[in-house]
Design a protein around this motif. Structure first.
Motif, PDB file in Angstrom:
ATOM      1  N   TYR A 113      12.539  20.000   0.102  1.00  0.00           N
ATOM      2  CA  TYR A 113      12.693  20.917  -1.041  1.00  0.00           C
ATOM      3  C   TYR A 113      12.408  20.204  -2.354  1.00  0.00           C
ATOM      4  CZ  TYR A 113      14.908  24.173  -4.278  1.00  0.00           C
ATOM      5  OH  TYR A 113      15.151  25.031  -5.329  1.00  0.00           O
ATOM      6  N   ARG A 114      12.922  18.990  -2.503  1.00  0.00           N
ATOM      7  CA  ARG A 114      12.751  18.271  -3.757  1.00  0.00           C
ATOM      8  C   ARG A 114      11.298  17.836  -3.960  1.00  0.00           C
ATOM      9  NH1 ARG A 114      16.465  13.551  -5.106  1.00  0.00           N
ATOM     10  NH2 ARG A 114      15.476  13.989  -7.110  1.00  0.00           N
ATOM     11  N   VAL A 115      10.662  17.327  -2.877  1.00  0.00           N
ATOM     12  CA  VAL A 115       9.290  16.832  -3.011  1.00  0.00           C
ATOM     13  C   VAL A 115       8.322  17.985  -3.317  1.00  0.00           C
ATOM     14  CG1 VAL A 115       7.359  15.802  -1.747  1.00  0.00           C
ATOM     15  CG2 VAL A 115       9.630  14.774  -1.594  1.00  0.00           C
ATOM     16  N   SER A 116       8.566  19.140  -2.704  1.00  0.00           N
ATOM     17  CA  SER A 116       7.660  20.270  -2.921  1.00  0.00           C
ATOM     18  C   SER A 116       8.065  21.133  -4.110  1.00  0.00           C
ATOM     19  CB  SER A 116       7.595  21.143  -1.665  1.00  0.00           C
ATOM     20  OG  SER A 116       8.863  21.743  -1.409  1.00  0.00           O
ATOM     21  N   PHE A 119       0.814  -1.213   0.000  1.00  0.00           N
ATOM     22  CA  PHE A 119       0.000   0.000   0.000  1.00  0.00           C
ATOM     23  C   PHE A 119       0.852   1.270   0.000  1.00  0.00           C
ATOM     24  CE2 PHE A 119       0.574  -1.417   4.371  1.00  0.00           C
ATOM     25  CZ  PHE A 119       1.073  -0.285   4.983  1.00  0.00           C
ATOM     26  N   LEU A 120       2.147   1.163   0.378  1.00  0.00           N
ATOM     27  CA  LEU A 120       2.995   2.348   0.405  1.00  0.00           C
ATOM     28  C   LEU A 120       3.224   2.930  -0.981  1.00  0.00           C
ATOM     29  CD1 LEU A 120       5.751   1.333   3.032  1.00  0.00           C
ATOM     30  CD2 LEU A 120       3.831   2.902   3.350  1.00  0.00           C
ATOM     31  N   ALA A 121       3.065   2.116  -1.997  1.00  0.00           N
ATOM     32  CA  ALA A 121       3.248   2.615  -3.366  1.00  0.00           C
ATOM     33  C   ALA A 121       2.021   3.381  -3.865  1.00  0.00           C
ATOM     34  CB  ALA A 121       3.566   1.448  -4.305  1.00  0.00           C
ATOM     35  N   GLN A 122       0.903   3.257  -3.174  1.00  0.00           N
ATOM     36  CA  GLN A 122      -0.323   3.929  -3.593  1.00  0.00           C
ATOM     37  C   GLN A 122      -0.350   5.375  -3.080  1.00  0.00           C
ATOM     38  OE1 GLN A 122      -3.711   1.558  -2.413  1.00  0.00           O
ATOM     39  NE2 GLN A 122      -2.710  -0.368  -2.969  1.00  0.00           N
ATOM     40  N   PRO A 123      -1.101   6.251  -3.752  1.00  0.00           N
ATOM     41  CA  PRO A 123      -1.160   7.650  -3.297  1.00  0.00           C
ATOM     42  C   PRO A 123      -1.916   7.775  -1.978  1.00  0.00           C
ATOM     43  CG  PRO A 123      -2.659   7.291  -5.138  1.00  0.00           C
ATOM     44  CD  PRO A 123      -1.857   6.031  -5.012  1.00  0.00           C
ATOM     45  N   ILE A 124      -1.330   8.503  -1.036  1.00  0.00           N
ATOM     46  CA  ILE A 124      -2.007   8.793   0.221  1.00  0.00           C
ATOM     47  C   ILE A 124      -2.818  10.078   0.100  1.00  0.00           C
ATOM     48  CG2 ILE A 124      -0.047  10.078   1.195  1.00  0.00           C
ATOM     49  CD1 ILE A 124      -0.733   8.855   3.909  1.00  0.00           C
ATOM     50  N   LEU A 125      -2.321  10.977  -0.752  1.00  0.00           N
ATOM     51  CA  LEU A 125      -2.991  12.213  -1.131  1.00  0.00           C
ATOM     52  C   LEU A 125      -2.707  12.447  -2.611  1.00  0.00           C
ATOM     53  CD1 LEU A 125      -2.029  14.513   1.898  1.00  0.00           C
ATOM     54  CD2 LEU A 125      -4.349  13.749   1.338  1.00  0.00           C
ATOM     55  N   ASP A 183       2.488  22.491  -1.972  1.00  0.00           N
ATOM     56  CA  ASP A 183       2.343  21.686  -3.185  1.00  0.00           C
ATOM     57  C   ASP A 183       3.412  20.606  -3.213  1.00  0.00           C
ATOM     58  OD1 ASP A 183       0.220  23.221  -4.112  1.00  0.00           O
ATOM     59  OD2 ASP A 183       1.584  24.693  -5.018  1.00  0.00           O
ATOM     60  N   VAL A 184       3.022  19.417  -3.632  1.00  0.00           N
ATOM     61  CA  VAL A 184       3.961  18.301  -3.699  1.00  0.00           C
ATOM     62  C   VAL A 184       3.860  17.620  -5.043  1.00  0.00           C
ATOM     63  CG1 VAL A 184       3.987  17.832  -1.232  1.00  0.00           C
ATOM     64  CG2 VAL A 184       2.228  16.787  -2.642  1.00  0.00           C
ATOM     65  N   SER A 185       4.923  16.926  -5.407  1.00  0.00           N
ATOM     66  CA  SER A 185       4.955  16.133  -6.634  1.00  0.00           C
ATOM     67  C   SER A 185       5.454  14.745  -6.288  1.00  0.00           C
ATOM     68  CB  SER A 185       5.861  16.783  -7.682  1.00  0.00           C
ATOM     69  OG  SER A 185       7.172  16.958  -7.171  1.00  0.00           O
ATOM     70  N   GLY A 239      -1.055  13.335  -5.754  1.00  0.00           N
ATOM     71  CA  GLY A 239       0.270  13.813  -6.126  1.00  0.00           C
ATOM     72  C   GLY A 239       1.410  13.289  -5.288  1.00  0.00           C
ATOM     73  N   ILE A 240       1.133  12.447  -4.284  1.00  0.00           N
ATOM     74  CA  ILE A 240       2.226  11.934  -3.442  1.00  0.00           C
ATOM     75  C   ILE A 240       1.871  10.545  -2.922  1.00  0.00           C
ATOM     76  CG2 ILE A 240       1.317  13.036  -1.344  1.00  0.00           C
ATOM     77  CD1 ILE A 240       4.251  13.448  -0.465  1.00  0.00           C
ATOM     78  N   SER A 241       2.830   9.618  -3.055  1.00  0.00           N
ATOM     79  CA  SER A 241       2.607   8.256  -2.571  1.00  0.00           C
ATOM     80  C   SER A 241       2.757   8.192  -1.061  1.00  0.00           C
ATOM     81  CB  SER A 241       3.609   7.299  -3.231  1.00  0.00           C
ATOM     82  OG  SER A 241       4.923   7.563  -2.765  1.00  0.00           O
ATOM     83  N   ALA A 242       2.245   7.119  -0.489  1.00  0.00           N
ATOM     84  CA  ALA A 242       2.341   6.942   0.965  1.00  0.00           C
ATOM     85  C   ALA A 242       3.795   6.852   1.409  1.00  0.00           C
ATOM     86  CB  ALA A 242       1.576   5.686   1.394  1.00  0.00           C
ATOM     87  N   LYS A 243       4.635   6.170   0.607  1.00  0.00           N
ATOM     88  CA  LYS A 243       6.039   6.030   0.995  1.00  0.00           C
ATOM     89  C   LYS A 243       6.760   7.373   0.990  1.00  0.00           C
ATOM     90  CE  LYS A 243      10.256   3.423   0.040  1.00  0.00           C
ATOM     91  NZ  LYS A 243      11.120   4.568   0.357  1.00  0.00           N
ATOM     92  N   THR A 244       6.558   8.167  -0.055  1.00  0.00           N
ATOM     93  CA  THR A 244       7.209   9.473  -0.113  1.00  0.00           C
ATOM     94  C   THR A 244       6.719  10.377   0.998  1.00  0.00           C
ATOM     95  OG1 THR A 244       7.417   9.272  -2.518  1.00  0.00           O
ATOM     96  CG2 THR A 244       7.640  11.475  -1.579  1.00  0.00           C
TER      97      THR A 244
END
Length: 664
Positions: free
Chosen positions: A341-344, A225-231, A324-326, A233-238
């Protein structure tokens, strides 16, 4: 017992710090090389580093099991190496760390890791219980060395504990399966956010128990499930790696920051500084095991609460679109602030991480202060030194004290080597000083005094005993004295002379069942001819064991005497409890009796001991005045130069004959 067990676990994991640091460095090198594209999975160097790092991680349970077994056994007063061997054997076999598969043995760290603490703890504690419950075999082992007898006595308990695991391991496996089933999230009925939150709680709980939480969870339970989006634009793992575990499990960046703000805290501050290079890349082992976090009730609440708070705050901030996140692929070991910084894609994510770090530090700070007060004596020393206005002197002398201590160690080592060399080059001898009964005016015994004859023939006193006692190396001297006294009594017996002989031994002999049995066996042919003299401070370590050994000696007609009374602890309550009737007053008490206050003190001591029905021996009587003084106090026996210095055994019979003839 509970505190001693927790202390053993703490020492076990602290001793693994070199391993944790080495494994962290190995993973850091591997991941850094891949992150900066220095190597790729196709390179030979990658396979070398990857295999090495994998082996290090795979051996983690082995080192944990061995270390726990060693320290539990050692701290409970048993052989650490035996405990370590038993723990490793039980873990490897019963924990199924080593399994037989396809005609070959393989390591199975996946299923065995949860047992790396449980099995060694059970095996070590069971070994201790079995050692205490098994019958004493000392009557069969007294003729072998203490080291060998200790190992021989572990054979039956060692085997019993190992085979007992076949009986209750099925129960442990069943309990483990039930716990795993209870902890396994229901994938279909829960959101990705709730599954991620549950995983966070479980992994942190495992870390608190000293188990690598993330690896264990991923080995035993599904983390797909960590590979799925939690929100969006962003996965649960990230999300989890970037905004929940800011600088690793427990958000240790905040803990380090809090530790740096502590005043007068050596331990927490030093551990924080040491861990900075590793925590920066999200390695948490040093703080978990060296601060420690694991099994530390003081640190449990912030350790669990901080990631929960990070999760809630970050989830709200991101879901509201304030940052904002990617969904980029980012390594778990990317340092905080950089990862944000990188994620946002800008400073928003870095600012959010910085706020979380500060918030975490605020939460950790009071618990670190509490922890510091509970386990750190440095704060108390500083307060006392400030109160006494000696702070600067005390602090400035710290380095000098350390250097002095190092010099003392070096000097002591040289001193011991010189003493052992002197003893080897010379020849040990027993000389005998008479003890005269003041009632019958006859010799009622002799004290055997140790002498060293040097190669040039000169005789010196036992100057070497202090060095041997300091280094706990008196065993060989004690055994020599025991055996030489037995040979001398045999020598006297052949000449038709049956004197009572007193020998001095180290106090630890009185708690050594093997040596006590050895003494009883050695002097069976000489009933009522041996007295054992031991300084009274030696009786304080284990009174019950000492009493049993004194009674054992008494059944073999061997008397125990308290020697040098007045120089050690001199616990009168202890004297009342011990089955000892003879007390030897130290020479220093009599020397001080030349002054009025010293004479009063000597008088009070004699009167008190007489009221306790003790038979007294006055040691160090050298003048007529001293003799008349102790006689007036009705001290029963006198020993000292006034009558005779110590003599070699060849002169004892002649001296006794002359003494008796002069008194007749």
């Amino acid at each position: 017992m509970h505190s001693k067990y927790l202390l053993s676990l703490r020492e076990a994991f602290i001793s693994l710090l070199p391993y944790f640091v080495s494994s962290a460095l190995a993973l850091l090198v591997l991941n850094s090389a891949m992150y900066f594209n220095l190597i790729t999975p196709t390179h030979t160097l990658y396979h070398i580093l990857f295999n090495g790092a994998s082996l290090i991680l795979g051996l983690f349970p082995v080192f944990v099991a061995t270390s726990i077994g060693f320290f539990i056994s050692k701290n409970y007063g048993h052989s650490g190496i035996i405990g370590a061997m038993l723990a490793l054997l039980c873990f490897a076999v019963h924990g199924q760390y080593i399994v037989y598969n396809n005609d070959a043995y393989e390591l199975n760290p996946t299923g065995a890791t949860p047992f790396a603490i449980i099995i060694p703890s059970i095996s070590s504690l069971l070994l201790i219980v079995c050692m205490e419950l098994q019958p004493s075999f000392e009557r069969y082992l007294y003729q072998v060395s203490h080291f060998l007898s200790e190992k021989l006595r572990t054979i039956v308990p060692f085997s019993a504990v190992f085979f007992s695991f076949y009986l209750f391991m099925p129960l442990l496996y069943t309990a483990g399966e039930e716990i795993a089933y209870w902890l396994t999230p229901e994938m279909a009925d829960n959101s990705v956010a709730w599954l991620t939150f549950q995983r966070m709680l479980i992994t942190h709980g495992l870390w608190f128990l000293g188990i690598h939480g993330d690896n264990t969870f991923d080995m035993l339970l599904s983390s797909e499930f960590l590979a799925q989006p939690i929100l969006p634009g962003i996965s649960a793992k990230t999300f989890y790696d970037t905004f929940v575990l800011v600088s690793g499990t427990g958000c240790f960046a905040g803990l380090i920051l809090a530790a740096l703000f502590l005043r007068r805290s050596g331990h927490e501050r030093n551990i924080a500084k040491l861990s900075i290079p590793f925590t920066a890349f999200n390695f948490c082992e040093i703080i978990v095991f060296a601060l420690p976090i694991f099994l530390n009730p003081i640190m449990l609440l912030p350790f669990m609460f901080v990631p929960c708070l990070n999760f809630a705050v970050s989830y709200v901030v991101l879901s509201q679109g304030w940052v904002d996140v990617s969904n980029i692929d980012i390594s778990w070991m990317t340092p905080a602030i950089i990862s944000g910084y990188r994620v946002s894609g800008g400073l928003d994510g870095a600012f959010l991480q910085a706020c979380l770090i500060v918030l975490s530090a605020i939460i950790y700070y009071p618990f670190l202060r509490w922890h510091n007060r509970q386990i750190n004596f440095e704060n108390a020393i500083n307060k006392l030194s400030d109160k006494l206005n000696i702070s600067e002197q005390l602090r400035s002398s710290g380095e000098l004290a350390f250097i002095s201590h190092q010099r003392d160690i070096e000097f002591a080592s040289k001193e011991l080597n010189q003493v052992l060399t002197d003893i080897s080059a010379g020849k040990l001898k027993l000389f005998y000083q008479p003890q005269v009964c003041q009632i019958s005016e006859t010799i009622n015994g002799f004290e055997a005094l140790l002498r060293l004859q040097k190669p040039n023939g000169s005789l010196v006193g036992p100057y070497f005993l202090d060095a041997l006692i300091k280094h706990d190396q008196t065993d060989i001297i004690d055994k020599w004295v025991i055996e030489q006294a037995q040979r001398d009594l045999d020598y006297f017996h052949k000449k038709g002379f049956t004197p009572i002989v007193s020998i001095n031994v180290n106090p630890k002999v009185m708690i050594d069942h093997t040596l006590i049995n050895y003494i009883c066996d050695k002097f069976q042919k000489f009933p009522n001819q041996l007295k054992i003299e031991v300084v009274e401070s030696g009786y304080l370590s284990d009174k019950n064991k000492v009493i049993r050994n004194i009674q054992k000696l008494r059944t073999f007609n061997i008397t125990t005497v308290i020697d040098d009374f007045g120089t050690g602890y001199s616990s009168l309550s202890m004297l009342a409890d011990l089955p000892i009737d003879i007390i030897k007053l130290d020479k220093s008490l009599l020397d001080n009796a030349q002054e009025e206050s010293g004479a009063d003190f000597y008088t009070y001591v004699v009167e008190l001991l007489h009221k306790m029905d003790k038979h007294l021996i006055a040691e160090g009587v050298e003048t007529r005045y001293q003799l008349e003084f102790v006689r007036a106090l009705q001290v029963e026996t006198v020993q000292g130069w006034y009558y005779q210095k110590a003599l070699p055994k060849q002169e004892i019979i002649k001296f006794t004959t002359q003494f008796n003839s002069n008194k007749s």
